[in-house]
Design an enzyme around this catalytic site. Structure first.
Site, mmCIF file in Angstrom:
data_model
loop_
_atom_site.group_PDB
_atom_site.id
_atom_site.type_symbol
_atom_site.label_atom_id
_atom_site.label_comp_id
_atom_site.label_asym_id
_atom_site.label_seq_id
_atom_site.Cartn_x
_atom_site.Cartn_y
_atom_site.Cartn_z
ATOM 1 N N THR A 171 -0.395 9.577 3.010
ATOM 2 C CA THR A 171 0.056 8.744 4.120
ATOM 3 C C THR A 171 0.980 9.410 5.151
ATOM 4 O OG1 THR A 171 0.173 7.133 2.371
ATOM 5 C CG2 THR A 171 1.205 6.523 4.434
ATOM 6 N N ASP A 201 -0.361 1.045 -1.249
ATOM 7 C CA ASP A 201 0.929 0.449 -0.878
ATOM 8 C C ASP A 201 1.111 0.294 0.628
ATOM 9 O OD1 ASP A 201 0.971 3.442 -1.038
ATOM 10 O OD2 ASP A 201 2.888 3.147 -0.019
ATOM 11 N N THR A 220 5.438 7.176 0.799
ATOM 12 C CA THR A 220 4.199 7.939 0.712
ATOM 13 C C THR A 220 4.025 8.365 -0.747
ATOM 14 O OG1 THR A 220 3.127 10.018 1.341
ATOM 15 C CG2 THR A 220 5.507 9.993 1.490
ATOM 16 N N GLY A 221 2.772 8.468 -1.180
ATOM 17 C CA GLY A 221 2.523 8.860 -2.568
ATOM 18 C C GLY A 221 1.483 7.962 -3.209
HETATM 19 N N1 GLY Z 1 0.198 5.905 -0.306
HETATM 20 C C1 GLY Z 1 -1.118 5.714 0.096
HETATM 21 C C2 GLY Z 1 -1.993 5.139 -0.891
HETATM 22 O O1 GLY Z 1 -1.790 5.271 -2.090
HETATM 23 O O2 GLY Z 1 -2.937 4.539 -0.497
#
Ligand code: GLY
Length: 286
Positions: A171, A201, A220-221
């Site tokens: 992200t 998320d 992010t992650g």
């Molecule tokens: N953080 C982006 C996702 O897991 O979609």
């Protein structure tokens, strides 16, 4: 503290992206606006158009070869988001229109595409040669085993490095404070390998982003883990209790070795923290 715009290029992005992110932050903040939403949306749009990031053009493919993207924008409890949207160039711009033009918080899938077309966003294929190559490698590797995905899903993330993740990067996001107003925006192709229809998320307020009267946060992650911990809202509730950097570090450490990162801005601080490399860019102005 001066006004601030802080960007990240995703957990897994290394310092080679810092110059580009600083450039995007500076070119955005030179535009005159009093609304932090303008700054976060414009800087995320620039990152979506840069094919080296996993958002907009350059978004990763799902196991079935489709590209479904998530994006959101939030400011002082106004929210717009899209999930599993396909064939648009800038999901973050569609998310802003959801916020401005509809009574809803989130529009998903076919409805999001239809809404995007109705407000003027044309058909666009965000595939790049790089993401096509990674997807082919993924398909070859699994050799049809995706039928077993529900049982084996958690294991699939362990293959991330084989497919080029997290080097592929997660992200992108931006947080801003202008005067006493805050905003956050986020956009992603998701955390592949993933099933069609999976939502992470990023479009979920409280999980992938949050912005209220005390600050703005973007995560992010690995989305599933961020959602379980309601990461951004949890950080938001702790603003002011200790230095912002310490709040982010403590939250990230809860994830152990699960890929995660976060950026945040409060009334008098801004900070970033990740358990992996995570390029950031910043611009401040009076
Ligand atoms: N953080 C982006 C996702 O897991 O979609």
């Amino acid at each position: 503290m001066p006004n601030v715009l802080l960007l990240h290029g995703g957990a897994g992005s290394d310092n080679s992206y810092t110059d580009a992110l600083n450039r995007y932050a500076n070119s955005t903040s030179s535009k005159i606006s009093k609304d932090p939403v303008d700054f976060v949306v414009e800087s995320v749009r620039l990152m979506e158009d840069d094919p080296s990031f996993n958002a907009g053009t350059g978004s990763v493919k799902r196991i079935d070869g489709s590209i479904q993207m998530d994006a959101a924008v939030m400011s002082n409890r106004k929210i717009g988001s899209v999930s599993a949207i396909e064939r648009v160039r800038n999901p973050v711009l569609v998310a802003r229109e959801v916020m401005l033009q509809t009574p809803h918080v989130m529009i998903t899938g076919d409805g999001a595409i239809k809404f995007a077309r109705s407000v003027g966003f044309g058909d666009y294929d965000p595939t790049t040669e790089r993401t096509e190559t990674i997807w082919k490698k993924m398909v070859d590797f699994f050799n049809g085993k995706e039928v077993e995905l529900p049982e084996r899903y958690s294991q699939y993330y362990r293959y991330a490095k084989i497919f080029g993740f997290p080097q592929q990067k997660d992200t992108v996001g931006a947080v801003a404070r202008v005067g006493n107003k805050f905003a956050a925006a986020v956009s992603t192709g998701g955390s592949s390998p993933m099933m069609r229809g999976r939502v992470g998320d990023s479009p979920l307020p409280g999980a992938g982003l949050y912005a209220g009267e005390n600050g703005a946060i973007v995560a992010t992650g690995i989305g599933e883990e961020i959602i379980k911990r309601m990461m951004c809202y949890d950080i938001y509730t702790k603003i002011g209790t200790k230095p912002l950097q310490d709040i982010l570090k403590e939250k990230v450490e809860e994830f152990g070795d699960i890929l995660v990162g976060v950026i945040a801005v409060s009334k008098d601080e801004y900070a970033s923290y990740s358990n992996n490399s995570m390029a950031t860019g910043v611009s401040t102005w009076p």
